[in-house]
Design a protein around this motif. Structure first.
Motif, PDB file in Angstrom:
ATOM      1  N   CYS A 301       0.846  -1.210   0.000  1.00 53.50           N
ATOM      2  CA  CYS A 301       0.000   0.000   0.000  1.00 53.50           C
ATOM      3  C   CYS A 301       0.879   1.256   0.000  1.00 53.50           C
ATOM      4  CB  CYS A 301      -0.832   0.080   1.282  1.00 53.50           C
ATOM      5  SG  CYS A 301      -1.886  -1.318   1.564  1.00 53.50           S
ATOM      6  N   GLY A 302       0.305   2.347  -0.490  1.00 52.71           N
ATOM      7  CA  GLY A 302       0.918   3.678  -0.361  1.00 52.71           C
ATOM      8  C   GLY A 302       2.333   3.736  -0.905  1.00 52.71           C
ATOM      9  N   THR A 303       3.210   4.289  -0.090  1.00 44.54           N
ATOM     10  CA  THR A 303       4.608   4.454  -0.485  1.00 44.54           C
ATOM     11  C   THR A 303       5.260   3.099  -0.772  1.00 44.54           C
ATOM     12  OG1 THR A 303       4.830   6.533   0.688  1.00 44.54           O
ATOM     13  CG2 THR A 303       6.840   5.260   0.427  1.00 44.54           C
ATOM     14  N   SER A 304       4.910   2.094   0.007  1.00 45.58           N
ATOM     15  CA  SER A 304       5.485   0.756  -0.213  1.00 45.58           C
ATOM     16  C   SER A 304       5.037   0.209  -1.567  1.00 45.58           C
ATOM     17  CB  SER A 304       5.057  -0.199   0.905  1.00 45.58           C
ATOM     18  OG  SER A 304       5.572   0.240   2.128  1.00 45.58           O
ATOM     19  N   TYR A 305       3.832   0.566  -1.975  1.00 43.38           N
ATOM     20  CA  TYR A 305       3.340   0.163  -3.301  1.00 43.38           C
ATOM     21  C   TYR A 305       4.192   0.849  -4.387  1.00 43.38           C
ATOM     22  CZ  TYR A 305       0.238   0.428  -7.385  1.00 43.38           C
ATOM     23  OH  TYR A 305      -0.273   0.381  -8.649  1.00 43.38           O
ATOM     24  N   SER A 348       6.159  -3.751   3.274  1.00 46.85           N
ATOM     25  CA  SER A 348       5.524  -2.922   4.298  1.00 46.85           C
ATOM     26  C   SER A 348       6.568  -2.397   5.269  1.00 46.85           C
ATOM     27  CB  SER A 348       4.488  -3.753   5.055  1.00 46.85           C
ATOM     28  OG  SER A 348       3.939  -3.007   6.105  1.00 46.85           O
ATOM     29  N   GLN A 349       6.585  -1.096   5.469  1.00 50.81           N
ATOM     30  CA  GLN A 349       7.489  -0.528   6.463  1.00 50.81           C
ATOM     31  C   GLN A 349       7.108  -1.045   7.838  1.00 50.81           C
ATOM     32  OE1 GLN A 349       8.850   1.444   9.631  1.00 50.81           O
ATOM     33  NE2 GLN A 349       6.773   2.060   9.145  1.00 50.81           N
ATOM     34  N   SER A 350       5.851  -0.832   8.218  1.00 50.86           N
ATOM     35  CA  SER A 350       5.412  -1.166   9.577  1.00 50.86           C
ATOM     36  C   SER A 350       5.252  -2.665   9.784  1.00 50.86           C
ATOM     37  CB  SER A 350       4.068  -0.504   9.863  1.00 50.86           C
ATOM     38  OG  SER A 350       3.090  -1.017   8.956  1.00 50.86           O
ATOM     39  N   GLY A 351       4.908  -3.362   8.709  1.00 50.25           N
ATOM     40  CA  GLY A 351       4.605  -4.788   8.841  1.00 50.25           C
ATOM     41  C   GLY A 351       3.257  -5.024   9.501  1.00 50.25           C
ATOM     42  N   GLU A 352       2.453  -3.966   9.661  1.00 53.86           N
ATOM     43  CA  GLU A 352       1.163  -4.112  10.345  1.00 53.86           C
ATOM     44  C   GLU A 352       0.001  -3.607   9.499  1.00 53.86           C
ATOM     45  OE1 GLU A 352       0.951  -5.778  12.964  1.00 53.86           O
ATOM     46  OE2 GLU A 352       2.993  -5.745  13.777  1.00 53.86           O
ATOM     47  N   ALA A 400       4.612  10.602   7.273  1.00 51.37           N
ATOM     48  CA  ALA A 400       4.978  10.489   5.859  1.00 51.37           C
ATOM     49  C   ALA A 400       6.247   9.642   5.752  1.00 51.37           C
ATOM     50  CB  ALA A 400       5.226  11.879   5.277  1.00 51.37           C
ATOM     51  N   SER A 401       6.145   8.562   5.023  1.00 52.33           N
ATOM     52  CA  SER A 401       7.264   7.623   4.925  1.00 52.33           C
ATOM     53  C   SER A 401       8.335   8.165   3.977  1.00 52.33           C
ATOM     54  CB  SER A 401       6.704   6.305   4.396  1.00 52.33           C
ATOM     55  OG  SER A 401       7.690   5.333   4.369  1.00 52.33           O
ATOM     56  N   THR A 402       9.583   8.147   4.416  1.00 51.43           N
ATOM     57  CA  THR A 402      10.663   8.640   3.551  1.00 51.43           C
ATOM     58  C   THR A 402      11.813   7.634   3.484  1.00 51.43           C
ATOM     59  OG1 THR A 402      11.566   9.882   5.434  1.00 51.43           O
ATOM     60  CG2 THR A 402      10.177  11.100   3.886  1.00 51.43           C
ATOM     61  N   LYS A 489       0.872  15.884  -1.347  1.00 59.05           N
ATOM     62  CA  LYS A 489      -0.515  16.068  -0.884  1.00 59.05           C
ATOM     63  C   LYS A 489      -0.667  15.712   0.575  1.00 59.05           C
ATOM     64  CE  LYS A 489      -1.892  12.319  -3.885  1.00 59.05           C
ATOM     65  NZ  LYS A 489      -2.503  12.048  -5.132  1.00 59.05           N
ATOM     66  N   GLU A 490       0.036  14.679   1.050  1.00 55.18           N
ATOM     67  CA  GLU A 490      -0.249  14.263   2.419  1.00 55.18           C
ATOM     68  C   GLU A 490       0.265  15.244   3.465  1.00 55.18           C
ATOM     69  OE1 GLU A 490       1.423  10.525   3.841  1.00 55.18           O
ATOM     70  OE2 GLU A 490       3.114  10.763   2.492  1.00 55.18           O
ATOM     71  N   ILE A 491       1.312  16.011   3.158  1.00 54.91           N
ATOM     72  CA  ILE A 491       1.776  16.922   4.216  1.00 54.91           C
ATOM     73  C   ILE A 491       1.548  18.398   3.913  1.00 54.91           C
ATOM     74  CG2 ILE A 491       3.433  15.338   5.279  1.00 54.91           C
ATOM     75  CD1 ILE A 491       5.632  16.911   3.833  1.00 54.91           C
ATOM     76  N   SER A 603       0.590   3.668  11.028  1.00 54.87           N
ATOM     77  CA  SER A 603       0.322   2.320  10.519  1.00 54.87           C
ATOM     78  C   SER A 603      -1.173   2.118  10.432  1.00 54.87           C
ATOM     79  CB  SER A 603       0.996   1.226  11.339  1.00 54.87           C
ATOM     80  OG  SER A 603       1.161   1.614  12.633  1.00 54.87           O
ATOM     81  N   VAL A 604      -1.600   1.714   9.255  1.00 54.13           N
ATOM     82  CA  VAL A 604      -3.036   1.618   8.991  1.00 54.13           C
ATOM     83  C   VAL A 604      -3.474   0.182   9.281  1.00 54.13           C
ATOM     84  CG1 VAL A 604      -4.843   2.116   7.321  1.00 54.13           C
ATOM     85  CG2 VAL A 604      -2.751   3.445   7.304  1.00 54.13           C
ATOM     86  N   THR A 605      -3.788  -0.050  10.556  1.00 53.26           N
ATOM     87  CA  THR A 605      -4.083  -1.415  10.979  1.00 53.26           C
ATOM     88  C   THR A 605      -5.574  -1.731  10.871  1.00 53.26           C
ATOM     89  OG1 THR A 605      -4.175  -0.654  13.259  1.00 53.26           O
ATOM     90  CG2 THR A 605      -2.098  -1.565  12.524  1.00 53.26           C
TER      91      THR A 605
HETATM   92  C1  F6R Z   1       2.850   7.613   2.885  1.00 54.74           C
HETATM   93  C2  F6R Z   1       2.719   6.507   3.810  1.00 54.74           C
HETATM   94  C3  F6R Z   1       1.718   5.457   3.539  1.00 54.74           C
HETATM   95  C4  F6R Z   1       2.319   4.072   3.816  1.00 54.74           C
HETATM   96  C5  F6R Z   1       1.235   2.996   3.691  1.00 54.74           C
HETATM   97  C6  F6R Z   1       1.802   1.595   3.852  1.00 54.74           C
HETATM   98  O1  F6R Z   1       3.837   8.506   3.289  1.00 54.74           O
HETATM   99  O2  F6R Z   1       3.411   6.455   4.798  1.00 54.74           O
HETATM  100  O3  F6R Z   1       1.226   5.538   2.241  1.00 54.74           O
HETATM  101  O4  F6R Z   1       3.363   3.850   2.919  1.00 54.74           O
HETATM  102  O5  F6R Z   1       0.258   3.215   4.662  1.00 54.74           O
HETATM  103  O6  F6R Z   1       2.421   1.439   5.083  1.00 54.74           O
HETATM  104  P1  F6R Z   1       3.406   0.255   5.359  1.00 54.74           P
HETATM  105  O7  F6R Z   1       4.588   0.415   4.498  1.00 54.74           O
HETATM  106  O8  F6R Z   1       3.737   0.368   6.823  1.00 54.74           O
HETATM  107  O9  F6R Z   1       2.660  -1.012   5.042  1.00 54.74           O
END
Ligand code: F6R
Length: 607
Positions: A301-305, A348-352, A400-402, A489-491, A603-605
């Motif tokens: 999802c998101g940046t990881s996508y 996934s950064q968070s893995g969650e 915001a993931s960087t 857009k997100e920030i 983290s969008v759990t």
């Molecule tokens: C954007 C951002 C999100 C995450 C997305 C996936 O800056 O942080 O789009 O990249 O919610 O999150 P992870 O990588 O934790 O699965």
């Protein structure tokens, strides 16, 4: 989303909880609250808005003396982000207090059942239903452990919760299902929290809890049970190597800036131990004995996508492996077409992230192999995958993931080289060339970052009044254009749209106007002449163009932002921070809350 923490021990609980909540605020910041037991009764403090509002409310001698309690920072799912809906929630008789992260999907049915039994509710939340359900079960079973085990069998959905009882000062119970929860083991004190930084100043010894596990703890001991059979489970204690500083701002104004500036180190850390210079080989021990797949399916999802999309170009061009990349929230509801020798890659950064995890579960249920590309040790993606490549970015706090994306790109690049090497697609001269450029990257980026920040600052004032921005790129720069637009857009809350530059003329070019600038990724590579033509089409329609390019490249742009030339695709490691810095400086210029943008959580759990 939402951050929870519980503490029981020898130190004042409220400051420890508040400190923990500060490090969890990235998970949500709509409202916050805490509860503890003192002098035989539950004390509750809650406030709408950020943690600061809660801190202003904390008063009274008991606040200083409590030595156990629970805390919560909320990202609203059910009910408005006001004080009534803030956690902790209490049962009707004010015996139990609970903090919850996740969604109780059958809360309406449970609410009706409990209302029929005379239970009344103050909030609109599913979490209050959970604490009332536990109180209802406690009436019947007389033991909190049994009441929790029964309640867990009744609720559908995802949860991580922590609970305290007025009748058992110093005790804390907690459990999880499909939401993160870790146990921190201290000396004469114990913690549970949604994430490790919440207790890292106090202990580095952690226990990762699995789904359906239930913890009972006090200051001196902790026990984990499998909830369905209430049987004691032995757990391994892990030592966390990274330190507290890694999860602090370190002199920077924002976590986001700190994390952007850390990327040279991220590059070094990701490459450490991955290259055998003597034998000129990539080392990915985690993949030993794994056959080279015929196809790769990325789910993220998101940046990881976006990192996955970038990886598609790299894996296909280096290793000749076809790659499909899909957004996890779509993938999880599609029929899984099983193709022979396909490797599923969860990024996934968070893995969650709930959608990524659901996609991964679906694949595992079909008995297919999953490789996790993940930043957080012991996270659900890491534990649920057959093999894991950790991305070594260190804790990422900014919403915001960087730097996590930087680490994902390095690992995807190494994966491409590794498969290419296994397939003998790459001669050693070519590999040598790539490896020597890779090794030079951290120093090059380190040297460039200060100038890049200055240039980003200069440019953002010029574009701050834009109604909307297009970000365009071709080939490897297309996923980066998507990422640049997402960051902006997100920030900064300026609308931005990433596009494949060649696709603009199929519709979106209708939107080009003097107040809709285009941020073009026009760096030297095989597709440069193509993007130059696309920019001329934009200029012909009075669209301002800001071009991120290399010295000596001639193109039609109103503003140039030059980066030193590096071979493709390693140029991306300079382009990515430039895009991040532009978004960062824009948000600062516009006075936005960089680390905690509105409506978001780290983290969008939840689905
Ligand atoms: C954007 C951002 C999100 C995450 C997305 C996936 O800056 O942080 O789009 O990249 O919610 O999150 P992870 O990588 O934790 O699965």
């Amino acid at each position: 989303m939402c951050g929870i923490i519980a503490y029981t021990g020898h130190r004042p609980a409220v400051p420890a909880i508040i400190r923990g909540l500060k490090s969890l605020e990235y998970r949500g910041y709509d409202s916050a609250g805490l509860a503890f037991v003192h002098s035989g009764r539950l004390h509750l403090f809650r406030a709408a808005g950020k943690l600061q509002s809660l801190e202003q409310k904390l008063a009274g001698g008991e606040v200083l003396h409590a030595t156990s309690g629970i805390g919560h920072t909320r990202w609203a799912t059910h009910g408005l982000p006001n004080e009534v809906n803030a956690h902790p929630h209490l049962d009707v008789h004010l015996n139990l207090a609970l903090v919850h992260n996740g969604i109780i999907e059958n809360y309406q049915q449970l609410k009706t059942m409990l209302s029929d039994q005379g239970c009344t509710f103050r909030s609109e939340t599913d979490s209050e239903v959970l604490v009332c359900l536990i109180a209802h079960a406690l009436n019947h079973y007389g033991s909190i452990l049994k009441a929790l085990a029964w309640s867990m069998s009744q609720v559908h959905g995802s949860y991580a919760f922590a609970l305290i009882s007025k009748d058992h000062p110093g005790k804390v119970w907690a459990a999880r299902k499909a939401s993160p929860l870790v146990l921190g083991i201290g000396t004469g004190e114990n913690f549970v929290a949604s994430d490790i930084p919440a207790f890292l100043p106090f202990t580095r010894e952690v226990v990762f809890l699995e789904d359906d596990e239930l913890v009972e703890m006090d200051s001196g001991q902790w026990n984990v049970y499998q909830a369905s059979i209430l049987e004691h489970t032995l757990k391994k204690i892990h030592h966390i190597a990274w330190d507290v500083q890694a999860a602090q701002k370190g002199g920077y104004k924002h976590f986001m800036l700190k994390e952007i500036m850390e990327q040279p180190k991220v590059l070094t850390d990701c490459l450490a131990g991955r290259i055998d210079h003597k034998k000129n080989r990539i080392i990915l021990e985690e993949l030993e004995d794994m056959p080279v797949p015929s196809r790769v399916q990325v789910v993220a999802c998101g940046t990881s996508y976006h990192a996955g999309l970038w990886g598609k170009y790299v894996l296909e061009s280096l290793a000749g492996i076809p790659v499909n990349v899909e957004i996890a929230s779509e993938f999880r509801y599609r029929s899984l077409i099983q193709e022979k020798d396909t490797l599923y890659l969860s990024i996934s950064q968070s893995g969650e992230t709930a959608d990524t995890l659901a996609g991964q579960h679906m694949v595992r249920e079909h008995g297919l192999p999953v490789l996790g590309l993940c930043n957080v040790l012991g996270s659900s993606v890491a534990r649920g995958a057959d093999r894991v490549l950790y991305t070594q970015a260190g804790p990422e706090i900014s919403v915001a993931s960087t730097k996590a994306m930087c680490s994902q790109l390095v690992m995807l690049y190494l994966l491409g080289l590794y498969f290419a090497q296994s397939k003998k697609n790459l001669d050693s001269r070519a590999l040598n060339k790539y490896l020597s450029f890779l090794n030079e990257l951290p120093d090059l980026l380190q040297a460039q970052l200060p100038q890049m920040q200055i240039r980003a600052r200069e440019l953002c004032s010029r574009y701050s009044r834009a109604r909307s921005l297009f970000y365009v790129g071709r080939g490897i720069y297309f996923p980066l254009a998507l990422e640049g637009a997402l960051k902006l857009k997100e920030i900064s809350y300026i609308h931005a749209q990433g596009y494949a530059a060649g696709e603009l003329k199929h519709g979106p070019i209708a939107l080009i106007e003097p107040d809709v600038p285009t941020f073009a990724l026009a760096l030297e590579n095989d597709l440069l002449s193509k993007i130059k033509s696309n920019l001329m089409e934009i200029k012909a329609r009075s669209g301002p163009v800001l071009a991120l390019t290399n010295p000596g490249v001639e193109l039609d742009a109103d503003e140039r932002w030059e980066l030193p030339k590096v071979i493709d695709p390693l140029n991306s490691f300079l382009v990515l921070p430039a895009l991040q810095l532009f978004a960062y400086e824009m948000a600062v210029y516009l006075g936005k809350d960089v680390d905690q943008p509105r409506n978001l959580a780290k983290s969008v759990t939840v689905e």
